[in-house]
Design an enzyme around this catalytic site. Structure first.
Site, PDB file in Angstrom:
ATOM      1  N   CYS A   2       0.796  -1.224   0.000  1.00  0.00           N
ATOM      2  CA  CYS A   2       0.000   0.000   0.000  1.00  0.00           C
ATOM      3  C   CYS A   2       0.835   1.283   0.000  1.00  0.00           C
ATOM      4  CB  CYS A   2      -0.888   0.042   1.225  1.00  0.00           C
ATOM      5  SG  CYS A   2      -1.916  -1.397   1.408  1.00  0.00           S
ATOM      6  N   ARG A  27       5.978  -0.871  -5.380  1.00  0.00           N
ATOM      7  CA  ARG A  27       5.825  -1.434  -4.042  1.00  0.00           C
ATOM      8  C   ARG A  27       4.865  -2.625  -4.026  1.00  0.00           C
ATOM      9  NH1 ARG A  27       7.118   1.820   0.265  1.00  0.00           N
ATOM     10  NH2 ARG A  27       5.368   0.956   1.401  1.00  0.00           N
ATOM     11  N   TRP A  72      -2.943  -2.897  -1.432  1.00  0.00           N
ATOM     12  CA  TRP A  72      -2.588  -4.322  -1.524  1.00  0.00           C
ATOM     13  C   TRP A  72      -3.621  -5.031  -0.651  1.00  0.00           C
ATOM     14  CZ3 TRP A  72       1.424  -7.449  -3.496  1.00  0.00           C
ATOM     15  CH2 TRP A  72       1.570  -8.695  -2.900  1.00  0.00           C
ATOM     16  N   ASN A  98      -2.590   3.097   5.272  1.00  0.00           N
ATOM     17  CA  ASN A  98      -1.667   1.958   5.217  1.00  0.00           C
ATOM     18  C   ASN A  98      -1.613   1.354   6.610  1.00  0.00           C
ATOM     19  OD1 ASN A  98      -1.061   2.707   2.633  1.00  0.00           O
ATOM     20  ND2 ASN A  98       1.022   3.396   3.070  1.00  0.00           N
ATOM     21  N   GLY A  99      -1.559   0.061   6.691  1.00  0.00           N
ATOM     22  CA  GLY A  99      -1.478  -0.585   8.001  1.00  0.00           C
ATOM     23  C   GLY A  99      -2.692  -1.458   8.229  1.00  0.00           C
ATOM     24  N   GLU A 481      19.664 -17.821  -2.011  1.00  0.00           N
ATOM     25  CA  GLU A 481      19.341 -16.546  -2.642  1.00  0.00           C
ATOM     26  C   GLU A 481      19.133 -16.736  -4.153  1.00  0.00           C
ATOM     27  OE1 GLU A 481      18.320 -13.673  -2.136  1.00  0.00           O
ATOM     28  OE2 GLU A 481      18.905 -12.587  -3.932  1.00  0.00           O
ATOM     29  N   LYS A 485      15.696 -15.772  -6.119  1.00  0.00           N
ATOM     30  CA  LYS A 485      15.655 -14.828  -7.236  1.00  0.00           C
ATOM     31  C   LYS A 485      14.893 -15.454  -8.404  1.00  0.00           C
ATOM     32  CE  LYS A 485      16.504 -11.844  -6.205  1.00  0.00           C
ATOM     33  NZ  LYS A 485      16.853 -11.239  -4.979  1.00  0.00           N
ATOM     34  N   GLU A 488      11.119 -15.759  -7.675  1.00  0.00           N
ATOM     35  CA  GLU A 488      10.433 -14.469  -7.653  1.00  0.00           C
ATOM     36  C   GLU A 488      10.063 -13.979  -9.045  1.00  0.00           C
ATOM     37  OE1 GLU A 488      11.875 -11.604  -4.091  1.00  0.00           O
ATOM     38  OE2 GLU A 488      13.496 -12.272  -5.380  1.00  0.00           O
ATOM     39  N   HIS A 504      20.305 -37.345   0.713  1.00  0.00           N
ATOM     40  CA  HIS A 504      19.321 -37.657   1.756  1.00  0.00           C
ATOM     41  C   HIS A 504      17.895 -37.338   1.316  1.00  0.00           C
ATOM     42  CE1 HIS A 504      22.525 -38.610   4.482  1.00  0.00           C
ATOM     43  NE2 HIS A 504      23.052 -37.403   4.359  1.00  0.00           N
ATOM     44  N   LYS A 602       7.303  -4.990  -2.958  1.00  0.00           N
ATOM     45  CA  LYS A 602       8.666  -4.572  -2.619  1.00  0.00           C
ATOM     46  C   LYS A 602       8.818  -4.397  -1.109  1.00  0.00           C
ATOM     47  CE  LYS A 602      12.834  -3.155  -3.465  1.00  0.00           C
ATOM     48  NZ  LYS A 602      13.770  -4.282  -3.659  1.00  0.00           N
TER      49      LYS A 602
HETATM   50  C1  G6P Z   1       9.881  -8.592   0.254  1.00  0.00           C
HETATM   51  C2  G6P Z   1      10.627  -8.474  -1.062  1.00  0.00           C
HETATM   52  C3  G6P Z   1      11.963  -9.198  -0.960  1.00  0.00           C
HETATM   53  C4  G6P Z   1      12.766  -8.662   0.217  1.00  0.00           C
HETATM   54  C5  G6P Z   1      11.959  -8.756   1.525  1.00  0.00           C
HETATM   55  C6  G6P Z   1      12.634  -8.013   2.669  1.00  0.00           C
HETATM   56  O1  G6P Z   1       9.471  -9.900   0.449  1.00  0.00           O
HETATM   57  O2  G6P Z   1       9.863  -9.010  -2.120  1.00  0.00           O
HETATM   58  O3  G6P Z   1      12.704  -8.998  -2.152  1.00  0.00           O
HETATM   59  O4  G6P Z   1      13.959  -9.366   0.327  1.00  0.00           O
HETATM   60  O5  G6P Z   1      10.680  -8.165   1.352  1.00  0.00           O
HETATM   61  O6  G6P Z   1      12.621  -6.641   2.399  1.00  0.00           O
HETATM   62  P1  G6P Z   1      13.505  -5.589   3.143  1.00  0.00           P
HETATM   63  O7  G6P Z   1      13.065  -4.259   2.623  1.00  0.00           O
HETATM   64  O8  G6P Z   1      13.237  -5.743   4.614  1.00  0.00           O
HETATM   65  O9  G6P Z   1      14.922  -5.892   2.827  1.00  0.00           O
END
Ligand code: G6P
Length: 607
Positions: A2, A27, A72, A98-99, A481, A485, A488, A504, A602
């Site tokens: 949001c 976002r 959102w 927001n919230g 990671e 990636k 995502e 295993h 985001k």
């Molecule tokens: C969301 C994003 C991720 C990110 C995570 C933590 O899930 O999609 O890409 O790693 O938040 O975000 P931050 O802003 O706390 O690093």
């Protein structure tokens, strides 16, 4: 997630609100809306994208005061009705929020019992009714009275047809700022929405409200006493917030390419070649404080958690202090034992991730000492911590984190170095690492030059429905990671495993249709790594190996991606970079929206 925008000034509000909302699109959101206050209050809201909202706006929408929102969905699906702004029954008050209102169900029931017809499924709508029903004679008084009945978190903006010169805003747990222009004021939940107009900004504190008019703003508390929050200039280049660059490349791509420069910024002024250490003034701790810690606990979410794992193993290696990382989202719920001699580290790009923020608050409530590794200056997590290390990565807009992750790694290296040097890390080892850190930008540049080769491999991988990412010890968080990636932005199933665990369980899945991306640095485990990969090869599993040029893969059938070697402790960050390009090119090949992957936001500002 949001986003809030607002405007009060001499220009027509609607186009500025829509423009502000487009700046918050990254976002993550699923509906958008605006309320414009002219001779009357007019609200337009739409499920879908900001451009759907823009097309739905009435041709004549005059008014120089307004608020807007990207939503959102949490309470109720993404529909036109559930989109913000929400209004009271008479359409006099409009609210964006927001919230989360924790006691929304009780408040909704009370309003319904009083004969109010609720239009939406949302928690936010209650605010509009509560403001409208308040008997206070100022808008500030009405908002305060409404907020007094609400439990939960909010960043909030309210307009009222009877008070047409102002927007009243409030903050509790969800960021809100006021951008100061020339006889005009901007309101936003994120700097990105205002920087094109002004870089003079006031951040509200938790528990603070503000009245915003064209001529200025005043801040106050819930008891209506004034506070002294001032606007100040932020040192930021507005163009850094543009989505995509001039060539029209996705933002993720430009952020990948920016990494040599952003890593350089993280390091700037922090390395001490003579004593082989780092200086982190923001920690506000001297050598004695740093020596007193007997453990390090790192908390973050998503990629920040994975880089936290890389950081923990670096801290253990260099400082010989037990260190581990844990998802911040889980930490708080297991009634964690907070120890006075543990250094807690919250890591977050946005500084807004609510799970991480709540973990920080829990630690502080229990008397623990927590520092932040944060990119966004002045963000909620940065403010909630005792001190910290700003990353200086520059704004990260793409949902998939790249330059924030590499700079987080560098931030952890600096911390590990400083923690190490007040303990048993020798000056020679310290200098070795200082030198290694200085080499990183040029080495990342070298990896970026191999993009075509990586893109070629990515196209092959993109066709696989499912794949593994494997690595050992330092390489395991790199694999995690890498899998993250890929998931995502390609929506392909990717699972990370320690290479040693293959036999295993996951080996059962290996087939010519299931590729494995393996992280095989030149280190003490290379031979074991290669041996385990033979088991995949023998079962026809396609292999991509991210490795160092000196590693001999023998007769393994594999495509290799070589990265330059640094000091062993720093290698993980270089091994990560090709995995970003791999996911990026796979996503492009599949024709997906790289910067706005489905279902992801985001900044995750709800639990
Ligand atoms: C969301 C994003 C991720 C990110 C995570 C933590 O899930 O999609 O890409 O790693 O938040 O975000 P931050 O802003 O706390 O690093």
């Amino acid at each position: 997630m949001c986003g809030i925008v607002g405007y009060v000034g001499a220009q027509q509000a609607a186009p500025l609100l829509v423009e502000g909302l487009t700046r918050l699109e990254h976002r993550g959101y699923d509906s958008a809306g605006v309320a414009v206050l002219g001779s009357r209050l007019q609200v337009t809201k739409k499920a879908g994208r900001v451009r759907d909202l823009s097309e739905a706006l009435p041709k004549r929408l005059a008014g120089k005061v307004g608020i807007g929102h990207t939503r959102w969905a949490t309470h109720g699906p993404a529909t036109d009705t559930n989109a913000h702004p929400h209004t009271d029954t008479s359409g006099t008050v409009a609210v964006v929020h927001n919230g989360i209102v924790d006691n929304a169900a009780a408040l909704r029931a009370r309003l319904v019992a009083d004969g109010v017809e609720l239009a939406s499924d949302t928690d936010t709508e209650v605010f509009a009714h509560l403001v409208a029903r308040s008997g206070a004679d100022t808008l500030e008084g009405k908002v305060v009275e409404a907020l007094g009945q609400v439990e939960g978190t909010y960043g909030l903006a309210v307009v009222h047809a009877d008070f047409p010169d102002r927007v009243v805003v409030a903050r509790h747990g969800s960021p809100l700022l006021i951008g100061v222009g020339e006889k005009e004021m901007f309101i936003a939940s994120d700097l990105a929405a205002v920087v094109r107009h002004t870089t003079t900004v006031a951040h509200l504190d938790d528990g603070e409200l503000a009245t915003v008019t064209a001529g200025g703003f005043t801040t106050f508390r819930h008891d209506l006493t004034r506070t002294t929050t001032q606007a100040s200039a932020v040192d930021i280049d507005p163009s850094a917030f543009e989505h995509g660059d001039v060539s029209g490349e996705p933002r993720m791509y430009t952020e990948i390419l920016e990494q040599p420069a952003s890593v350089e910024r993280t390091l700037r002024g922090r390395l001490d070649e003579r004593f082989g250490t780092a200086h982190l003034g923001g920690l506000d701790m001297d050598a004695r404080d740093l020596r007193a810690f007997r453990r390090v606990k790192i908390l973050g979410c998503g990629s920040a958690y994975y880089v936290g794992q890389m950081g923990a193993s670096m801290i253990e290696e260099l400082a010989r202090v037990p260190a581990d990382a844990e998802p911040a989202s889980e930490f708080r719920y297991r009634n964690p034992i907070i120890e006075p001699d543990t250094l807690y580290v919250a890591v977050s790009q946005s500084g807004e991730t609510v799970d991480t923020l709540l973990a920080v608050e829990e630690i502080r409530r229990k008397g623990g000492r927590v520092i932040g590794l944060v990119n966004v200056v002045g963000s909620a997590i940065a403010r909630a911590c005792d001190g910290g290390i700003y990353l200086h990565a520059g704004p990260e807009i793409a949902v998939a984190s790249t330059k924030a992750l590499t700079t987080m790694f560098v931030g952890f290296s600096l911390l590990a170095l400083q923690l190490g040097r007040v303990r048993d890390l020798s000056v020679a080892d310290g200098r070795r690492l200082v030198n290694g850190l200085q080499r990183l930008p040029a080495q990342i540049e070298e990896i970026l030059k191999t993009e075509d080769h990586i893109a070629d491999i990515a196209r092959d991988l993109a066709d696989a429905e499912s794949m593994f990412f494997v690595g050992r010890v330092r390489g395991y968080p790199v694999a995690r990671e890498g899998a993250q990636k890929l998931k995502e932005i390609t929506y392909r199933h990717a699972e990370a495993y320690p290479t040693s665990e293959l036999k295993h369980g996951p080996l059962a899945l290996i087939s010519p249709k299931v590729p494995t991306v393996a992280i095989v640095p030149a280190d003490e485990l290379t031979d074991r790594n290669v041996a385990a990969l033979h088991e995949i090869d023998a079962r026809g599993g396609p292999l991509v190996i991210v490795t160092h040029p000196e590693v001999d893969l023998g007769d393994l059938h594999a495509r290799r991606i070589d990265v330059p070697r640094n000091e062993t402790e720093l290698d993980p960050v270089l091994l990560t970079v090709p995995l970003q390009l791999l996911a990026y090119h796979a996503s492009v090949h599949l024709g997906l929206d790289v910067d706005k992957p489905r279902n992801l936001a985001k900044s995750v500002t709800v639990e």
